[in-house]
Design a protein around this motif. Sequence first.
Motif, PDB file in Angstrom:
ATOM      1  N   GLU A 111       0.746  -1.239  -0.109  1.00 16.55           N
ATOM      2  CA  GLU A 111       0.042   0.017  -0.196  1.00 16.55           C
ATOM      3  C   GLU A 111       0.917   1.185   0.092  1.00 16.55           C
ATOM      4  O   GLU A 111       0.683   2.092  -0.728  1.00 16.55           O
ATOM      5  N   GLY A 112       1.937   1.289   1.005  1.00 17.53           N
ATOM      6  CA  GLY A 112       2.614   2.428   1.043  1.00 17.53           C
ATOM      7  C   GLY A 112       4.187   2.154   1.152  1.00 17.53           C
ATOM      8  O   GLY A 112       4.494   1.190   1.216  1.00 17.53           O
ATOM      9  N   PHE A 113       4.893   3.429   0.825  1.00 21.56           N
ATOM     10  CA  PHE A 113       6.340   2.945   0.923  1.00 21.56           C
ATOM     11  C   PHE A 113       6.996   2.597   2.393  1.00 21.56           C
ATOM     12  O   PHE A 113       7.956   1.968   1.968  1.00 21.56           O
ATOM     13  N   MET A 114       6.417   2.814   3.429  1.00 22.84           N
ATOM     14  CA  MET A 114       7.008   2.292   4.636  1.00 22.84           C
ATOM     15  C   MET A 114       6.701   0.897   4.717  1.00 22.84           C
ATOM     16  O   MET A 114       7.606   0.033   5.365  1.00 22.84           O
ATOM     17  N   ASP A 115       5.494   0.315   4.025  1.00 20.48           N
ATOM     18  CA  ASP A 115       5.424  -1.153   3.990  1.00 20.48           C
ATOM     19  C   ASP A 115       6.353  -1.752   3.334  1.00 20.48           C
ATOM     20  O   ASP A 115       7.019  -2.850   3.486  1.00 20.48           O
ATOM     21  N   TYR A 116       6.726  -1.060   2.099  1.00 22.58           N
ATOM     22  CA  TYR A 116       7.737  -1.617   1.062  1.00 22.58           C
ATOM     23  C   TYR A 116       9.158  -1.352   1.743  1.00 22.58           C
ATOM     24  O   TYR A 116       9.941  -2.485   1.603  1.00 22.58           O
ATOM     25  N   LEU A 117       9.453  -0.537   2.596  1.00 27.55           N
ATOM     26  CA  LEU A 117      10.868  -0.450   3.345  1.00 27.55           C
ATOM     27  C   LEU A 117      10.873  -1.544   4.414  1.00 27.55           C
ATOM     28  O   LEU A 117      11.823  -2.248   4.235  1.00 27.55           O
ATOM     29  N   SER A 118       9.549  -1.681   5.045  1.00 26.29           N
ATOM     30  CA  SER A 118       9.572  -2.729   6.044  1.00 26.29           C
ATOM     31  C   SER A 118      10.097  -4.214   5.400  1.00 26.29           C
ATOM     32  O   SER A 118      10.374  -5.143   5.951  1.00 26.29           O
TER      33      SER A 118
END
Length: 300
Positions: free
Chosen positions: A203-210
Amino acid sequence: MNILQIKQIAIVDFLLAIGIRPAKETAVSAWYHAPYREDENPSFKVNKNRNIWYDFATAKSGDIIDLAVLVYRTPNIPQVLKMIERAAPAAPLKVRTFMPHPQPSATDAKQPQAAAFQNLRVQALASIPLLSYLSKRGIDLDTARQECKEVHYTCRGKSYYAIAFPNGAGGHEIRNPYYKGCIAPKGVSEFSQGQTDSVCLFEGFMDYLSFLTLRKRERLSVPCYGADLLVLNSVNNLPKALPRLKACKHIYCYLDNDDAGRRVVDMLRELKGDAVHDMMGAYPLYKDLNDILVGKKKMP
């Protein structure tokens, strides 16, 4: 009828009452040609269980009143309510009990307009406060420096800076400890890993980085090594991602364990069936990938 009673009217029955029948229907959903615009392929879906609709082509969604506003082409709510009631004798509308449709968050409502961002300067991610914020969120800093930038800007005469994550439309998703927003244009972010028939969806880039951090630390079971990576940067961007997703044999959804995330998974399964994998289903005690990373469980 009052507004609460109107909202309990089944949308599929309302559409039938005004002469609109589904192009395809199952026990839990019905697909239509959008009743308020030209729609060559049925892209308007009604979730019968939740009594809400979603237009894949425009990313609009809502309840029966939101739909009637578009159908009758008027923002006059009292008039819209009367017109819904007037349709009732044409076909017996059923009143049912449904969960309320979630409303937009205060964060979305308060987001500044794109024109408010001025004097933009994008540079390498190096600010100690921003790196400290990411570190507190458990993000691997080498990964963050590789994937993100740092943007400085002025807004209403004041200077700010934030983490900047580029999207494919030329804009940036921005975030700092106090603000989450976007410098237009809005778009999805896609990263090719070579396996183009499979994609991991976030959904978002914080999910992607996580996800990248968890994978690097071997803390996440990942059946899709080599799959392309696609960040929506908002569930409202799903229509922009559909041409890419429709071509995939496997879609691994790392979306939030909430109504919005589950709604996207349901919609994709309507289109792609068993090709869609809900990867967060294995982590019911966590809201999202970052909560898994920092060990933050949902309240029981």
